[in-house]
Design a protein around this motif. Structure first.
Motif, mmCIF file in Angstrom:
data_model
loop_
_atom_site.group_PDB
_atom_site.id
_atom_site.type_symbol
_atom_site.label_atom_id
_atom_site.label_comp_id
_atom_site.label_asym_id
_atom_site.label_seq_id
_atom_site.Cartn_x
_atom_site.Cartn_y
_atom_site.Cartn_z
ATOM 1 N N ASP B 323 0.839 -1.201 0.000
ATOM 2 C CA ASP B 323 0.000 0.000 0.000
ATOM 3 C C ASP B 323 0.872 1.248 0.000
ATOM 4 O O ASP B 323 1.797 1.362 0.802
ATOM 5 C CB ASP B 323 -0.925 -0.010 1.225
ATOM 6 C CG ASP B 323 -1.910 -1.174 1.161
ATOM 7 O OD1 ASP B 323 -2.458 -1.412 0.073
ATOM 8 O OD2 ASP B 323 -2.101 -1.859 2.186
ATOM 9 N N GLY B 325 1.657 5.427 0.180
ATOM 10 C CA GLY B 325 1.210 6.635 0.880
ATOM 11 C C GLY B 325 1.710 7.906 0.226
ATOM 12 O O GLY B 325 1.531 8.994 0.780
ATOM 13 N N SER B 410 4.190 13.363 1.059
ATOM 14 C CA SER B 410 3.255 12.452 0.393
ATOM 15 C C SER B 410 2.930 12.851 -1.043
ATOM 16 O O SER B 410 2.242 12.111 -1.751
ATOM 17 C CB SER B 410 1.953 12.357 1.200
ATOM 18 O OG SER B 410 1.364 13.628 1.310
#
Lengths: 479, 427
Positions: B323, B325, B410
């Motif tokens: 995953d 970010g 991010s």
């Protein structure tokens, strides 16, 4: 009437009590004027089901075990959070805190002043069905049943996600000064649930959410089953929703929207750590009209029995029921211990931490408007053209300038006192807080609180809160 | 402790598991103006144990899972009870079978060590150095968090990896006061390295912005505008694409994207930029222990990577990516100054949001600049209040990106985006 049971003392904290007291005593004997330790042991699980699958796990926000140690040398304050305390750690913890205090340059003034006498206490909340007694198998089967029942209501539904979670939180607080030791303990249990239904219009997915909460146990799950059909209908209706023409309208706010306005528009604005920073306009409006004389607003851990109920806050101050606005006049703010000292006022028991790992700030608890005398149907009938606002989703505060932003999922059109069936979505409520609160002309006769959500301080520090109130009629800018 | 947990799992015949351990330390500073209001430190070790249980349901192989949190001072008996409860719960979690991640290549990790206390104090210096005594705006308050974490992931398939990661984050409030007006702006920052100069520049910009808010006069007239969003608000718009390309969204049917899909609706209707997005690995391994690497999410608007962990990757027949970010977006061809002509530049929102389900974005405006050309000269009007409410399904047809770049922990990419004909609720 189901039998209520009382939570009992937490075994881990009972076993750890002497180590915690000895640490506080060690710190005061070592050099500090005052030392306190908050110990937390909490269990909490989250259960969920959707088309993506099922899950049951300890919830990392709810399930914690740790300590926060606070010291003051009379002028400066410092804290250390950790999740292990043993006698051999006392010296290291003391050194670390001494170094933090020494490192601080110029500090804010924070004189301790007299507060109500503190007494030892122990409190436990009640429940009917403890989720741990109900068991994972039964809870998962229950939410699976609610999902199936909802999906069966309409074939236009693409998915229904159902969740529930609980937290059983035990806290032990000890404060030591050279001549006094105060001990408090509490065990609290709350449970929440939610149904979120989705339907699609091309790539756009409309969703409708309803939350459930209580101060208690798994008995809250029973309420969920009754709403399956109405929630399914609500999301299908959203498929025909339009974008609203921006403007100012006469509105009726459902209790959840009232709650969002109470919380965002005024609650954050009276957090007194904002007064200390000169960040809150409310400080200048004490004893002045800020709302319609119909409005009385409360906040307090003991003001209602909901998910933000507690007996002492994360700084050991007893929970209270604070009247913030009385008949339209701003009476006072809410405070954590430090902001109370800095403003020379009595603390209101609103010092809360996201967890033992984080700093305490002034935070809301159960926040709501009192009921009025009107009936919701009369309120709708009084509107020539306007909207019934329902299904609040989120908001953001602006304590300095009293701007308001609330996101609401549904605006139902009202024409000549009747709902037309036309729906607009999504809606952004904006405006100047006193204008909105002073425009309130009708308030319904029943208060509904909901505690399914979390509240952040700015964009972080999530704590469980409840908010709500009655239906209100006001003039609001929608976009 | 990890060995103790492994022994307990073995003793209880739990064959499939994952253990995550995070050891974190932080130094936290809280300021009111330039004075320290509170100093804090934290030192916390946490373990989470995810157990997997295989069973059959209607001739279909299932793999349920459940996670138990384990604390450092738990006794063997307590840990055993926690993992057994989780293992029991996993037998009711009816998810189709999937493979757990296996060990992959070991990454060479560059280890950096920071003294958190020193870095926190240096960041405080950098933050307050932006404040000039002759300015009409100043720093009202600030919070600084210097955080170091060591993470270890161990699973039953042989993964055993460890890495360290730092984060330097916080927030500050700038304030401006004049006559009967007193306004503020809240700004956040978050860096993976202590970026002193970037922080000073961010504060300097916020001090100018808050002064402009002082001069802003009410909401802009209601209507449709070409709007400009910058920095984190631009990233929030693009979050729609990074979220809808997640395997979990696609498997659940919430997103219809497939590899090769055009991300921005009907390709024939596109008049503006086509998206070039790269997913950025900000840590060497995912929480499941999957080795992370930068991956192209979209090239000229065409979806190249569906990203997800092991479960959804198995269901969708894809490679598990872990995953993400953070992401990077390719820049545009226009200068920020040129983009402003005739546009409403919304510099500050109270809380700008994008709903990746509905595709709706919106928020209340705290400061906006309207750039209008009059008699050959550019005039700027400043507004505060009102809100925007738009749909990505319309806006994505004609997006313009700036040449200028922006970077935080991010998002990295264009500093500004222009979106056409967005509805403003104003005066």
């Amino acid at each position: 009437m189901a039998t209520k049971k009382l939570l009992t003392s937490d075994k881990y904290l009972t076993d750890k009590k002497q180590d915690i007291i000895h640490l506080a005593e060690y710190l005061v004997n070592d050099c500090f004027n005052e030392a306190s330790v908050l110990a937390v042991n909490a269990t909490g699980k989250r259960y969920s089901i959707s088309r993506a699958g099922m899950n049951v796990s300890d919830d990392s926000l709810l399930c914690t075990r740790g300590f926060v140690i606070r010291v003051t040398d009379g002028e400066k304050w410092a804290e250390h959070s950790c999740n292990s305390i043993n006698p051999e750690d006392y010296s290291k913890i003391s050194s670390s805190l001494k170094e933090l205090i020494k490192k601080r340059g110029k500090s804010t003034a924070c004189e301790k002043h007299s507060v109500a006498e503190e007494k030892d206490a122990a409190h436990y909340t009640e429940y009917e069905i403890h989720p741990e007694e109900m068991g994972d198998e039964s809870i998962l089967a229950w939410i699976e049943k609610v999902r199936s029942k909802t999906l069966a209501c309409d074939d236009k539904l693409m998915d229904c996600s159902v969740f529930c979670s609980y937290a059983n939180t035990a806290k032990f607080f000890v404060k030591k000064t050279p001549d006094k030791l105060v001990q408090k303990e509490q065990s609290l249990l709350w449970m929440t649930g939610g149904i979120s239904v989705m339907a699609s219009r091309g790539d756009e997915i409309k969703d409708y959410y309803k939350g459930y909460s209580n101060l208690g146990g798994a008995e809250v799950l029973k309420e969920m089953e009754n709403d399956c059909e109405s929630i399914a209908k609500s999301v299908v209706a959203l498929l025909d929703s339009c974008q609203i023409e921006p403007g100012e309208y006469e509105c009726i706010c459902a209790p959840d929207v009232t709650g969002l306005i109470v919380h965002e528009a005024f609650g954050h604005g009276v957090e007194m750590d904002m007064f200390v920073k000169n960040r809150a306009l409310a400080e200048e409006y004490i004893d002045k009209y800020v709302a319609s004389p119909l409005v009385t607003m409360h906040d307090g851990a003991t003001a209602a029995k909901q998910t933000a109920t507690f007996y002492f806050d994360d700084e050991g101050v007893d929970g209270q029921d604070t009247i913030i606005i009385e008949k339209g006049v701003l009476k006072r703010g809410i405070s954590d211990l430090r902001s109370a000292y800095q403003t020379k006022t009595e603390p209101t028991g609103n010092g809360r931490r996201e967890s033992y790992k984080r700093k305490a700030y002034t935070r809301m608890t159960n926040t709501f408007f009192e009921a009025g005398k009107d009936k919701p149907e009369d309120m709708i009938a009084s509107i020539k053209y306007g909207f019934l606002l329902e299904n609040a989703s989120s908001g953001m505060e602006d304590p300095k300038n009293w701007g308001i932003q609330c996101m609401v999922n549904v605006a139902k059109e009202i024409k000549d006192g009747k709902l037309t069936g036309k729906i607009f979505s999504p809606i952004v409520l904006t405006g100047y807080v006193p204008d909105l609160l002073k425009s309130i002309t009708m308030i319904s006769d029943e208060v509904v609180l909901s505690g399914g959500g979390y509240c952040g301080k700015g964009y972080k520090e999530w704590v469980k809160v409840s908010d709500g109130g009655p239906y209100i009629k006001a003039r609001i800018r929608l976009g | 402790m990890i060995d103790k947990i492994k022994e307990i799992l073995l003793k209880n015949k739990i064959e499939h598991y994952r253990i995550n351990c995070v050891n974190s330390k932080s130094v936290e500073m809280f300021f009111i103006k330039k004075e320290t209001d509170m100093l804090r430190s934290t030192e916390i070790t946490e373990y989470s144990v995810t157990v997997y249980r295989d069973f059959m349901q209607s001739d279909v192989k299932m793999r349920g899972h459940s996670t138990a949190l384990v604390f450092p001072d738990m006794t063997e008996e307590e840990i055993s009870r926690a993992v057994n409860n989780a293992y029991y719960a996993a037998s009711f979690v009816k998810n189709k079978f999937y493979e757990l991640p296996k060990p992959s290549k070991t990454l060479m990790l560059q280890k950096r060590e920071y003294n958190l206390k020193e870095e926190a104090f240096k960041l405080a210096e950098a933050l307050f150095s932006a404040e000039k005594s002759d300015n009409k705006s100043f720093i009202n308050s600030a919070e600084i968090f210097a955080v170091g974490k060591i993470s270890r992931v161990v699973n039953s398939e042989g993964i055993d990896v460890e890495y360290s990661k730092y984060n330097f984050n916080g927030e500050f409030v700038t304030q401006a006061v004049a006559d009967d007006k007193d306004v503020e702006i809240h700004t956040q920052f978050s860096y993976n390295e202590p970026e002193y100069e970037q922080l000073t520049a961010k504060v300097e910009e916020a001090l100018v912005t808050v002064h402009d808010r002082l001069e802003a006069k009410g909401p802009a007239p209601a209507g449709k505008y070409d709007i400009i969003l910058t920095g984190v608000n631009l990233a929030t718009i693009l979050d729609y694409y990074t979220e809808r390309t997640q395997g979990s969204m696609i498997y659940a049917g919430y997103s219809s994207y497939q590899k090769g899909s055009f991300l921005q609706g009907d390709e024939n209707e596109i008049k503006g930029e086509r998206l070039n997005i790269t997913l950025k690995a900000t840590q060497p391994y995912s929480a499941e222990g999957i080795a992370m690497q930068d991956r192209v999410l979209s090239q000229d608007g065409i979806l190249k990577t569906i990203h997800c962990g092991a479960r959804f990757a198995h269901y969708l027949g894809l490679e598990a990516t872990g995953d993400y970010g953070a992401f990077e977006c390719g820049c545009g061809s226009e200068n920020f100054e040129d983009m402003k002509k005739g546009a409403l530049y919304i510099a500050v929102f109270s809380d700008f949001q994008m709903d990746s389900f509905t595709g709706q974005f919106g928020g209340e405006i705290r400061l906006a600049y309207l750039f209008e050309e009059k008699d050959g000269k550019m005039q700027v009007k400043k507004f505060t209040g009102g809100s925007i409410n738009g749909s990505i399904f319309e806006a994505q047809k004609e997006m313009t990106f700036s040449k200028e770049r922006y970077k935080d922990d991010s998002y990295e990419g264009p500093y500004a985006i222009k979106l056409k004909r967005i509805s403003i609720a104003g005066s």
